[in-house]
Design a protein around this motif. Sequence first.
Motif, PDB file in Angstrom:
ATOM      1  N   THR A   1      13.221  -0.951  -1.451  1.00 22.73           N
ATOM      2  CA  THR A   1      13.598   0.159  -0.585  1.00 22.73           C
ATOM      3  C   THR A   1      12.740  -0.072   0.853  1.00 22.73           C
ATOM      4  O   THR A   1      13.451   0.261   1.863  1.00 22.73           O
ATOM      5  CB  THR A   1      13.469   1.591  -1.200  1.00 22.73           C
ATOM      6  OG1 THR A   1      14.450   1.351  -2.312  1.00 22.73           O
ATOM      7  CG2 THR A   1      13.673   2.601  -0.173  1.00 22.73           C
ATOM      8  N   LEU A   2      11.311  -0.198   0.429  1.00 25.67           N
ATOM      9  CA  LEU A   2      10.542  -0.243   1.569  1.00 25.67           C
ATOM     10  C   LEU A   2      10.894  -1.634   2.501  1.00 25.67           C
ATOM     11  O   LEU A   2      10.983  -1.556   3.857  1.00 25.67           O
ATOM     12  CB  LEU A   2       9.172  -0.364   1.276  1.00 25.67           C
ATOM     13  CG  LEU A   2       8.706   1.136   0.549  1.00 25.67           C
ATOM     14  CD1 LEU A   2       7.192   0.895  -0.024  1.00 25.67           C
ATOM     15  CD2 LEU A   2       8.713   2.197   1.737  1.00 25.67           C
ATOM     16  N   TYR A   3      11.467  -2.601   1.771  1.00 26.04           N
ATOM     17  CA  TYR A   3      11.656  -3.789   2.408  1.00 26.04           C
ATOM     18  C   TYR A   3      12.806  -3.501   3.426  1.00 26.04           C
ATOM     19  O   TYR A   3      12.889  -3.904   4.554  1.00 26.04           O
ATOM     20  CB  TYR A   3      11.837  -4.891   1.277  1.00 26.04           C
ATOM     21  CG  TYR A   3      12.608  -6.303   1.939  1.00 26.04           C
ATOM     22  CD1 TYR A   3      11.562  -7.234   2.284  1.00 26.04           C
ATOM     23  CD2 TYR A   3      13.926  -6.124   2.268  1.00 26.04           C
ATOM     24  CE1 TYR A   3      12.261  -8.350   2.937  1.00 26.04           C
ATOM     25  CE2 TYR A   3      14.355  -7.631   2.848  1.00 26.04           C
ATOM     26  CZ  TYR A   3      13.605  -8.485   3.048  1.00 26.04           C
ATOM     27  OH  TYR A   3      14.067  -9.811   3.616  1.00 26.04           O
ATOM     28  N   ASN A   4      13.896  -2.883   2.822  1.00 26.89           N
ATOM     29  CA  ASN A   4      15.133  -2.529   3.655  1.00 26.89           C
ATOM     30  C   ASN A   4      14.934  -1.627   4.629  1.00 26.89           C
ATOM     31  O   ASN A   4      15.476  -1.939   5.828  1.00 26.89           O
ATOM     32  CB  ASN A   4      16.150  -1.868   2.739  1.00 26.89           C
ATOM     33  CG  ASN A   4      16.764  -2.929   1.781  1.00 26.89           C
ATOM     34  OD1 ASN A   4      16.666  -4.173   2.105  1.00 26.89           O
ATOM     35  ND2 ASN A   4      17.451  -2.468   0.601  1.00 26.89           N
TER      36      ASN A   4
ATOM     37  N   GLU B   1       0.770  -1.164  -0.031  1.00 30.91           N
ATOM     38  CA  GLU B   1      -0.067  -0.279   0.064  1.00 30.91           C
ATOM     39  C   GLU B   1       0.895   1.190  -0.022  1.00 30.91           C
ATOM     40  O   GLU B   1       0.601   2.245  -0.826  1.00 30.91           O
ATOM     41  CB  GLU B   1      -0.979   0.068   1.145  1.00 30.91           C
ATOM     42  CG  GLU B   1      -2.018  -0.780   1.304  1.00 30.91           C
ATOM     43  CD  GLU B   1      -2.578  -0.900   2.629  1.00 30.91           C
ATOM     44  OE1 GLU B   1      -3.674   0.000   2.712  1.00 30.91           O
ATOM     45  OE2 GLU B   1      -2.511  -1.828   3.477  1.00 30.91           O
ATOM     46  N   VAL B   2       1.960   1.254   0.808  1.00 30.84           N
ATOM     47  CA  VAL B   2       2.565   2.367   0.994  1.00 30.84           C
ATOM     48  C   VAL B   2       3.486   2.775  -0.512  1.00 30.84           C
ATOM     49  O   VAL B   2       3.803   3.758  -0.767  1.00 30.84           O
ATOM     50  CB  VAL B   2       3.772   2.200   1.881  1.00 30.84           C
ATOM     51  CG1 VAL B   2       4.769   3.274   2.175  1.00 30.84           C
ATOM     52  CG2 VAL B   2       3.192   2.111   3.466  1.00 30.84           C
ATOM     53  N   ALA B   3       3.720   1.671  -1.049  1.00 29.83           N
ATOM     54  CA  ALA B   3       4.455   1.455  -2.276  1.00 29.83           C
ATOM     55  C   ALA B   3       3.570   2.204  -3.416  1.00 29.83           C
ATOM     56  O   ALA B   3       4.060   3.193  -4.207  1.00 29.83           O
ATOM     57  CB  ALA B   3       5.036   0.118  -2.740  1.00 29.83           C
ATOM     58  N   LYS B   4       2.335   1.803  -3.499  1.00 27.86           N
ATOM     59  CA  LYS B   4       1.354   2.291  -4.388  1.00 27.86           C
ATOM     60  C   LYS B   4       1.053   3.679  -4.197  1.00 27.86           C
ATOM     61  O   LYS B   4       1.043   4.769  -5.164  1.00 27.86           O
ATOM     62  CB  LYS B   4       0.146   1.635  -4.331  1.00 27.86           C
ATOM     63  CG  LYS B   4       0.136   0.424  -4.845  1.00 27.86           C
ATOM     64  CD  LYS B   4      -1.482  -0.300  -4.730  1.00 27.86           C
ATOM     65  CE  LYS B   4      -1.366  -1.783  -5.293  1.00 27.86           C
ATOM     66  NZ  LYS B   4      -2.612  -2.489  -5.063  1.00 27.86           N
ATOM     67  N   ILE B   5       0.902   4.252  -2.673  1.00 27.77           N
ATOM     68  CA  ILE B   5       0.629   5.714  -2.632  1.00 27.77           C
ATOM     69  C   ILE B   5       1.899   6.769  -2.796  1.00 27.77           C
ATOM     70  O   ILE B   5       1.874   7.726  -3.316  1.00 27.77           O
ATOM     71  CB  ILE B   5       0.320   5.778  -0.967  1.00 27.77           C
ATOM     72  CG1 ILE B   5      -0.834   5.462  -0.698  1.00 27.77           C
ATOM     73  CG2 ILE B   5       0.440   7.371  -0.475  1.00 27.77           C
ATOM     74  CD1 ILE B   5      -1.145   5.080   0.872  1.00 27.77           C
ATOM     75  N   THR B   6       3.138   6.149  -2.533  1.00 22.34           N
ATOM     76  CA  THR B   6       4.502   6.857  -2.469  1.00 22.34           C
ATOM     77  C   THR B   6       5.025   6.780  -3.939  1.00 22.34           C
ATOM     78  O   THR B   6       6.104   7.646  -4.340  1.00 22.34           O
ATOM     79  CB  THR B   6       5.440   6.631  -1.351  1.00 22.34           C
ATOM     80  OG1 THR B   6       5.741   5.220  -1.622  1.00 22.34           O
ATOM     81  CG2 THR B   6       4.634   6.620  -0.150  1.00 22.34           C
ATOM     82  N   GLY B   7       5.062   5.676  -4.683  1.00 26.91           N
ATOM     83  CA  GLY B   7       6.028   5.372  -5.766  1.00 26.91           C
ATOM     84  C   GLY B   7       7.345   5.009  -5.246  1.00 26.91           C
ATOM     85  O   GLY B   7       8.295   4.722  -6.125  1.00 26.91           O
ATOM     86  N   ILE B   8       7.577   4.695  -3.878  1.00 27.44           N
ATOM     87  CA  ILE B   8       8.705   4.081  -3.463  1.00 27.44           C
ATOM     88  C   ILE B   8       8.855   2.760  -3.885  1.00 27.44           C
ATOM     89  O   ILE B   8       7.951   2.009  -3.628  1.00 27.44           O
ATOM     90  CB  ILE B   8       9.047   4.187  -1.796  1.00 27.44           C
ATOM     91  CG1 ILE B   8       8.903   5.604  -1.537  1.00 27.44           C
ATOM     92  CG2 ILE B   8      10.350   3.768  -1.430  1.00 27.44           C
ATOM     93  CD1 ILE B   8       8.581   5.891   0.086  1.00 27.44           C
TER      94      ILE B   8
END
Length: 74
Positions: free
Chosen positions: A30-33, A19-26
């Motif tokens: 990177t989010l996993y790390n 969800e965070v990846a979809k909202i932010t494009g990160i």
Amino acid sequence: MIENRFSVLLGIKRMDRGEVAKITGINRKTLYNIYHDKSKSISFDILNKLCYALDCTPNDLFRYIPDENLPIEK
């Protein structure tokens, strides 16, 4: 020492990294790390996006815990 609270905050907000990846494009890696506390640093751009997505401040994501073993003079 800086305590990373990203995973805790996701639990509180009942969100997942996808969800965070979809909202932010990160990038998911990177989010996993960040989630698994494997990042040595974080850019202001990513920090800004995380704060936006989680409706929080940097202080909610990270906490400073004094390290008494650091050889820094005041």
